[in-house]
Design an enzyme around this catalytic site. Structure first.
Site, PDB file in Angstrom:
ATOM      1  N   GLU A  43      -4.084   0.437  12.882  1.00 60.13           N
ATOM      2  CA  GLU A  43      -2.876  -0.302  12.478  1.00 60.13           C
ATOM      3  C   GLU A  43      -1.779  -0.207  13.537  1.00 60.13           C
ATOM      4  O   GLU A  43      -0.665   0.231  13.269  1.00 60.13           O
ATOM      5  CB  GLU A  43      -2.371   0.211  11.129  1.00 60.13           C
ATOM      6  CG  GLU A  43      -3.374  -0.013  10.023  1.00 60.13           C
ATOM      7  CD  GLU A  43      -2.789   0.191   8.628  1.00 60.13           C
ATOM      8  OE1 GLU A  43      -1.663   0.694   8.518  1.00 60.13           O
ATOM      9  OE2 GLU A  43      -3.475  -0.162   7.655  1.00 60.13           O
TER      10      GLU A  43
ATOM     11  N   GLU B 282     -10.738   0.028   6.981  1.00 60.18           N
ATOM     12  CA  GLU B 282     -10.066   0.872   5.978  1.00 60.18           C
ATOM     13  C   GLU B 282      -9.894   0.035   4.725  1.00 60.18           C
ATOM     14  O   GLU B 282      -9.395  -1.093   4.805  1.00 60.18           O
ATOM     15  CB  GLU B 282      -8.715   1.341   6.517  1.00 60.18           C
ATOM     16  CG  GLU B 282      -8.031   2.341   5.611  1.00 60.18           C
ATOM     17  CD  GLU B 282      -6.763   2.901   6.251  1.00 60.18           C
ATOM     18  OE1 GLU B 282      -6.754   3.163   7.472  1.00 60.18           O
ATOM     19  OE2 GLU B 282      -5.778   3.065   5.513  1.00 60.18           O
TER      20      GLU B 282
HETATM   21  C1  GAL Z   1      -3.058   2.793   5.820  1.00 62.14           C
HETATM   22  C2  GAL Z   1      -3.094   3.712   7.041  1.00 62.14           C
HETATM   23  C3  GAL Z   1      -3.584   5.098   6.656  1.00 62.14           C
HETATM   24  C4  GAL Z   1      -2.853   5.588   5.446  1.00 62.14           C
HETATM   25  C5  GAL Z   1      -3.002   4.614   4.320  1.00 62.14           C
HETATM   26  C6  GAL Z   1      -2.307   5.095   3.058  1.00 62.14           C
HETATM   27  O1  GAL Z   1      -2.343   1.626   6.065  1.00 62.14           O
HETATM   28  O2  GAL Z   1      -3.936   3.190   8.019  1.00 62.14           O
HETATM   29  O3  GAL Z   1      -3.403   5.979   7.720  1.00 62.14           O
HETATM   30  O4  GAL Z   1      -1.527   5.734   5.785  1.00 62.14           O
HETATM   31  O5  GAL Z   1      -2.437   3.389   4.719  1.00 62.14           O
HETATM   32  O6  GAL Z   1      -2.371   4.113   2.058  1.00 62.14           O
END
Ligand code: GAL
Length: 784
Positions: free
Chosen positions: A434, A513
């Site tokens: 991100e 993710e």
């Molecule tokens: C994502 C991020 C992760 C974590 C997650 C929590 O956007 O890549 O590192 O922060 O959110 O919801």
């Protein structure tokens, strides 16, 4: 060949002697030292002190009042949770600051004329390393492994001191818990002038079939001497059962100071392929000789496998199409912080595999080498990730990697790729999570390309991806950025990734993710073009939580490794083994969260029970106090099977059927208040080894052995015999009880204790007691 084998045995024996002498601080002389590489664990006998200490790099500095300890060591996890700790929500409100480590050791005079190196697998963070007062180097990134050469600074035959200053005082430095200290292994490596460079072997398998495999080996040889040498490099391949199956020799002239990559191609017939079900490992043995004298030897584990991605159908391993069912993991393991004994990961990997997980994303930084070795041995598909930021900051990470990116990205990327490229489990490199830099201008493109090119230069065998953030806002699907990626990886917004793959049918795509929702799962299930998902996360981790919570509820499992409803929901979606699990809404009339017990807290008023059953069977029959509540089919959208009942205490049982046959069963009974403590251990035999621990799980039960979830109380853990208590936990996210103590309150009637052996033979007895409960104990044997 025979001479070399003979020498190897002799080397092993002498190595033992040397370790004994170095550890006991004795001076060693007049020994017959091995002629080639010596690797010595440098984990024991450090002195530690929190805070900054003037002159602590000097050899003669007086550290007698410091704390004696062994590493790996995370001093942050030993501290107290405090809302005012500067690590804040990112670091789980645990302490930070400056800390010093010192280790004094005698170095045999026979090492004079050889090359001595120290290896740190990870120093958290902003490390400065000194030998006898001389500065060896500074390294900001706490997750990378590093090597320093000590040769010119050592006092041979006399005492020497390594000093390490670590500084994570500028906070917040991370969006999650980093730990603090020498939290991974340290080794001393003694080599000769002519040797294999650090991380200087690379085994890959460009052609693989059932009949034969081509193994391509690059070995980086270095001549640190002032004369030329004719050097023989002999590479041997041993199969998983230890037989020599291939061998190649190369002769080369090395000029003084020259470093050279040697390519060798070997053939292995009828290879035993590395796969997820059968992760077979080969050994590559590199021997460097001059005039038949062994100069260096190194063993590299590798796997023989082929893989590729297809735009329409995803990932293929050895020609077989496999859906990637992944989780993201952070590097802490709850109660032990960042210094994680390998046995805890092993237990966690078993838990993940038991519910169908086959892949891990290292978020958002490199992990310890033995973590990757475990992935190799247990059969996981791994995405290795380098950074959480490039140049732009992120919320809650004011002092994050963005301050170091320009100066260090190249060196850090080299360290990651060179160290990790032999692991058969690694299938992708991700160069960022991100990333908030502008990816819609030339600088964004350039920053991607420079990293992409370097990864490919060091390892041409693996695709490069990254976890894209809000791609349609960042314009990366339209502006040509995604086109540059080998695999288009995107976080969350599963429908946007799906649309992008429909619009760009030549793209290979993956969810880097993902959330736990059924909507996200259905996109994964119904669209084979999406090679896989990586759920955020496998286990709850420290940090990224708002006080009073110190960890968040992101995991499939909690911080102590206990299951949640979503553990079983995911198992029903991703496991091939028949399973079934009953849950009810915590309050009647369908209110509250889901729990897997038949013992409501509001026993007298709980009336209408809303039941949800997770299963991968075709149909379910629910039996309540002996009476069938009917048979229901699994919905096509894989939502839970629902029933409503008027609550009565007693027993409730669900039977799962496939093709009319009973294949899975789950039964729950109403519990009385607890009177007993049920104990089980992740293993009942331990080695006397830092990495080997048992997780003792505690469950409060009633007199019939039924889990009694509603009467939590503090338990006292007593470890006697030849072991010690490392930490306790209950997974509860807003608990501020310390981990390094022997008292822990249960949470929903559960807690854990982590136990390690401290002798080579004997027994460990773990006893657990609590008010109104019958004391209970469990025995663990020690077996080297
Ligand atoms: C994502 C991020 C992760 C974590 C997650 C929590 O956007 O890549 O590192 O922060 O959110 O919801």
């Amino acid at each position: 060949m025979t001479t070399i084998i003979y020498k190897k045995w002799k080397n092993l024996f002498t190595l033992l002697l040397i370790s004994i002498f170095i550890f006991s601080g004795c001076m060693v002389d007049d020994h017959d030292y091995p002629s080639s590489r010596i690797t010595i664990s440098f984990n024991n006998d450090w002195m530690f002190m929190e805070g900054d200490h003037d002159g602590a790099q000097a050899r003669r500095f007086n550290d007698r009042s410091w704390r004696a300890l062994n590493v790996p060591h995370d001093w942050s996890i030993e501290g107290e949770f405090d809302q005012n700790n500067p690590t804040g929500r990112g670091g789980g409100y645990l302490p930070n600051g400056i800390g010093w480590y010192r280790k004094s050791f005698d170095i045999p005079s026979a090492f004079e004329g050889r090359r001595v190196f120290i290896h740190f697998d990870g120093l958290m963070a902003n490390s400065d390393v000194y030998i006898n007062g001389e500065h060896l180097g500074h390294r900001p990134y706490g997750y990378v492994s590093m090597e320093y050469e000590l040769t010119d600074y050592l006092r041979y035959g006399r005492s020497n001191t390594i000093a390490v200053r670590l500084d994570n005082s500028k906070q917040p430095a991370s969006r999650w818990y980093t730990g603090a200290g020498i939290y991974r292994n340290v080794r001393l490596i003694v080599k000769n002038d002519v040797h294999i460079d650090n991380w200087g072997t690379f085994f890959s398998t460009p052609k693989v079939s059932e009949e034969s495999a081509t193994v391509r080996v690059f070995t980086t040889l270095k001549n640190s001497s002032e004369i030329s040498h004719q050097v023989h490099l002999n590479t041997l391949i041993h199969n998983p059962t230890g037989d020599l199956v291939s061998e190649k020799g190369t002769v080369i002239d090395l000029a003084p100071g020259e470093k050279i990559d040697i390519e060798q191609i070997l053939e292995v017939l009828n290879p035993q392929l590395w796969s997820l079900d059968s992760p077979q490992l080969y050994k590559g043995i590199s021997q460097v000789t001059i005039d038949n004298e062994l100069q260096d030897d190194l063993v590299t584990n590798f796997g023989i496998r082929s893989f590729h991605f297809e735009p329409a159908t995803g990932f293929y391993l050895n020609g077989e199409n496999i859906r990637i069912k992944g989780v993201c993991l952070h590097h802490d393991a709850g109660a032990v912080g960042a210094a994680v004994p390998l046995a805890i990961w092993e237990e966690r990997f078993n838990q993940l595999q038991s519910i169908g997980i086959n892949a891990i994303r290292l978020s958002h930084n490199p992990f310890a080498p033995e973590f990757l070795e475990l992935c190799d041995r247990m059969g996981f598909i791994v995405m290795n990730e380098s950074f959480d930021t490039w140049r732009a900051r992120k919320n809650h990470g004011d002092y994050g990697y963005q301050h170091h990116f320009d100066e260090w990205w190249e060196e850090d990327t080299r360290s990651i790729v060179l160290r990790d490229r032999n692991h058969p489990s690694i299938f992708m490199f991700s160069i960022g999570n991100e990333i908030r830099d502008n990816l819609d201008n030339e600088q964004g493109f350039e920053t991607f390309r420079m990293q992409y090119d370097l990864v490919h230069k060091l390892d041409g065998t693996r695709p490069v991806t990254m976890g894209l953030f809000r791609p349609n806002q960042a314009n990366v699907y339209q502006n040509g950025f995604a086109e540059m990626m080998d695999i288009v990886g995107q976080n969350y917004r599963e429908e946007e990734l799906l649309q992008a793959s429909i619009d760009n049918p030549h793209w290979k795509v993956i969810g880097t993710e993902n959330g736990h929702t059924r909507q996200a799962y259905l996109i994964w299930r119904d669209n084979p073009a999406i090679a896989g998902h990586f759920l955020w996360t496998g286990f709850d981790y420290l940090g990224e939580a708002d006080w009073p919570e110190v960890s968040h509820d992101f995991g499939l499992f909690d911080r102590a490794g206990f299951t949640k409803p979503r553990t079983y929901e995911r198992e029903s979606w991703w496991s091939d083994k028949p399973m079934i699990r009953i849950f009810r809404r915590e309050q009647h009339l369908g209110e509250g969260g889901l729990v897997d017990d038949w013992t409501p807290t509001d026993f007298d008023t709980y009336d209408e029970a809303h039941i949800e059953i997770y299963t991968n069977c075709d149909e379910v029959e629910l039996i309540f106090n002996g009476e069938s509540q009917g048979v229901r089919k699994r919905p096509a959208d894989h939502s839970p099977i629902r029933y409503r009942l008027t609550y009565q205490p007693g027993s409730i049982k669900a039977i799962g059927r496939i093709d009319g046959k009973d294949v899975a069963i789950h039964e729950m009974q109403t519990a009385m208040p607890p009177s007993n403590i049920a104990l089980s251990a992740s293993k009942t035999t331990l080695k006397n080894d830092w990495d080997d621990v048992a997780i003792v799980r505690v469950m409060l039960t009633d007199e019939n052995g039924v889990h009694s979830p509603n009467f939590d109380r503090p338990l006292t853990f007593n470890v006697s015999g030849n072991g010690e208590l490392i930490a306790v936990d209950n997974g509860q996210r807003d608990s501020h009880e310390p981990f390094k103590t022997n008292v822990r309150r249960t949470s929903r009637g559960q807690a854990i204790a982590i136990v390690r052996a401290n002798a080579d033979v004997g027994q460990i007895l773990v006893s657990v007691s609590g008010e109104g409960l019958e004391e209970s104990s469990i025995e663990i044997n020690i077996n080297q």
